[in-house]
Each structure stands twice: as structure tokens, then as C-alpha cells.
Design an enzyme around this catalytic site. Structure first.
Site, PDB file in Angstrom:
ATOM      1  N   HIS A  44      13.201 -33.659   5.544  1.00 50.52           N
ATOM      2  CA  HIS A  44      13.012 -34.003   6.949  1.00 50.52           C
ATOM      3  C   HIS A  44      13.012 -35.505   7.207  1.00 50.52           C
ATOM      4  O   HIS A  44      13.099 -35.933   8.356  1.00 50.52           O
ATOM      5  CB  HIS A  44      11.688 -33.424   7.464  1.00 50.52           C
ATOM      6  CG  HIS A  44      11.700 -31.939   7.625  1.00 50.52           C
ATOM      7  ND1 HIS A  44      12.589 -31.291   8.443  1.00 50.52           N
ATOM      8  CD2 HIS A  44      10.921 -30.970   7.079  1.00 50.52           C
ATOM      9  CE1 HIS A  44      12.363 -29.991   8.395  1.00 50.52           C
ATOM     10  NE2 HIS A  44      11.360 -29.772   7.568  1.00 50.52           N
ATOM     11  N   GLU A 142       7.000 -21.019   2.677  1.00 49.09           N
ATOM     12  CA  GLU A 142       6.732 -21.419   4.054  1.00 49.09           C
ATOM     13  C   GLU A 142       7.416 -20.496   5.068  1.00 49.09           C
ATOM     14  O   GLU A 142       7.618 -20.880   6.218  1.00 49.09           O
ATOM     15  CB  GLU A 142       7.172 -22.867   4.274  1.00 49.09           C
ATOM     16  CG  GLU A 142       8.551 -23.191   3.756  1.00 49.09           C
ATOM     17  CD  GLU A 142       8.878 -24.678   3.833  1.00 49.09           C
ATOM     18  OE1 GLU A 142       8.230 -25.397   4.616  1.00 49.09           O
ATOM     19  OE2 GLU A 142       9.786 -25.117   3.109  1.00 49.09           O
ATOM     20  N   ASP A 168       5.866 -24.267   9.123  1.00 50.92           N
ATOM     21  CA  ASP A 168       6.949 -23.290   9.085  1.00 50.92           C
ATOM     22  C   ASP A 168       6.434 -21.887   8.809  1.00 50.92           C
ATOM     23  O   ASP A 168       6.996 -20.908   9.310  1.00 50.92           O
ATOM     24  CB  ASP A 168       7.978 -23.686   8.027  1.00 50.92           C
ATOM     25  CG  ASP A 168       8.951 -24.736   8.536  1.00 50.92           C
ATOM     26  OD1 ASP A 168       9.296 -24.699   9.724  1.00 50.92           O
ATOM     27  OD2 ASP A 168       9.353 -25.601   7.743  1.00 50.92           O
TER      28      ASP A 168
END
Length: 260
Positions: A44, A142, A168
Site C-alpha cells: 500500500h 485478512e 480488510d
């Protein structure tokens, strides 16, 4: 052993910072503050593995362990960050034992795996047995699919640990992001992941986001707890300084103050 393995051997919980951008001083500030490890986010964050290699090289003589989060079990980027000196890789969005096994294989040389030999730092040496032993591999659970495959994932040989992504996980389970720390179903899933992984002899890691949540996670048994990113730490510190200035309060004894 690696610095990360040493830290885990010395303490029930270790505390981490997180880096999402190409900062020079961020990791060193986490080290100076007493954090045990710093994670670099190639999933990310605004980083690629070349950026991470430069940051890792800068930390060679800084007393802090390192981990790199990568978006998949692709062996090439995993090999590159390990060749650059990362103590561990954290592989995102793993949903099956097959994906977890692929992540492990990417950290092992033939015949046990598919890692190609090519250390980028002379200090790493050329002993492939030692290089394998120092490379920790975590997979992230996740999603609801990952949760359903928890037992099979935890049974994968060579896996170091499970790293949980609460945001998530909550979204995948059909809840709002704000429910990640409060909804009973999400909290139960987090406890199940921690208990199952620990029972399998694996290290459990997790993103916290605040010190208060980190304390709660430590009480739940999680061992590798990431407290904040460099951007979160900067925002919190900047807000505190601004609040002190506008409220007219003073910084006792010039705490942490300096001019340059």
C-alpha cells in the site's frame, strides 16, 4: 539469528513502526524511540523494492529489525528484499495453504524452494543455510476466505507466523471499517486467528494503529504488534505541538526541543 528473531526470543511482545513512503529519517526515529522493528510497505505504500533496498542498507548499523510487506508470493521481489537484508517478508491477502506454501518457497533455495542466490550486501555472506535460517516469512490472514482456511495455512511447513490485517478482515466479513475493533464477530475472528496460530507454534502479528489498541492486542496474546506508520506518528506529534503552541502551554525543561 536475525535481529527480528533475536527480538522475539527476548520478549513476549515486540513493537513496530511502519513506513509507507521514501523517508530517510523515519526508520531511525523509530529505532531511537525504542521500537523493536520497522515494516516497509510495498503493498500500500509509495515504495518499491528498490526503495526498500536503499532504506535497508541505511539501517545496517541501526539497532532495529526489519520486515517488508509485499502484495503477493511472487518470488522475484521476495528474493530481492531478502537479498537486500530484510529480516522478514509479510505476504498480503493469503487465502489458502497453497499460497502460503508459495510464500515459504520464495524464501528457500533449491531443492526446498525457488529462491535464486544473489545477496546484495557483502555482510550477508554466502552461506545459503544461514541465509534461509535468517529469513522469516509471515502470511497475512485478512479475508473471510483466509479465515476459513486458517487451520490449513497454519500447518504449512516453514512458515514463521501469521500477520493479521484487521481492516480488510472486517470489510471481508461484511462489516464497516469502523467495526474492526468493536464488532463481536471480528473480535472473535481475531481471537481465533491468534489462538490457532499460537497453538501451531507460529508467531502472531497484527496492525494496531494506536498504543491503546496495541495494549489490548498484547493482552490477547499477539506478539508482533505494529503501532503506527511514520505518517501517523508525524500527524500525532505535529498536532500535539500545535495544540501546545495555540493553548499557550509550555514544554517543561524544553523536552525534546532543539534548534537547527
Amino acid at each position: 539469528m536475525s535481529r527480528l528473531q533475536d527480538a522475539l526470543a527476548a520478549s513476549d511482545q515486540i513493537w513496530g513502526g511502519w513506513v509507507v513512503g521514501p523517508t530517510i529519517i523515519g526508520p531511525e526515529e523509530f529505532a531511537q524511540a525504542g521500537y523493536d522493528y520497522v515494516g516497509f510497505d510495498v503493498q500500500h505504500g509509495y515504495l518499491d523494492d528498490a526503495d526498500v533496498a536503499l532504506l535497508l542498507r541505511r539501517l545496517e548499523h541501526v539497532p532495529i529489525a526489519t520486515a517488508v510487506r509485499l502484495p503477493s508470493a511472487d518470488p522475484a521481489p521476495i528474493g530481492r528484499v531478502l537479498d537486500a537484508g530484510a529480516d522478514a517478508v509479510i505476504i498480503a491477502m493469503v487465502e489458502s495453504a497453497e499460497q502460503a506454501a508459495a510464500a515459504v518457497a520464495a524464501t528457500r533455495y533449491a531443492p526446498a524452494g525457488v529462491r535464486s542466490f544473489g545477496p546484495l550486501r557483502a555482510s550477508l555472506g554466502h552461506d545459503t543455510v544461514a541465509l534461509e535460517a535468517e529469513a522469516s516469512v509471515y502470511v497475512m490472514i485478512e479475508t473471510a476466505r483466509g479465515l476459513a482456511a486458517l487451520d490449513e495455512i497454519c500447518a504449512v511447513p516453514g512458515l514463521t507466523g501469521i500477520y493479521l490485517g484487521p481492516a480488510d478482515l472486517a470489510i471481508s466479513m461484511g462489516h464497516r471499517l469502523s467495526d474492526a475493533w468493536t464488532h463481536p464477530d471480528v473480535r472473535a475472528a481475531m481471537a481465533e486467528i491468534q489462538d490457532t496460530a499460537a497453538a501451531a507454534g507460529l508467531v502472531t502479528g497484527i496492525h494496531a494503529g494506536t498504543g491503546q489498541i496495541g495494549k489490548t492486542l498484547a493482552d490477547m496474546g499477539f506478539r508482533m504488534i505494529t503501532l503506527a506508520s511514520e505518517s501517523q506518528a508525524l500527524r500525532r506529534g505535529a498536532a500535539a505541538h500545535l495544540s501546545e503552541a495555540t493553548a499557550g502551554t509550555t514544554d517543561p525543561a524544553g523536552q525534546d526541543g532543539y534548534l537547527q
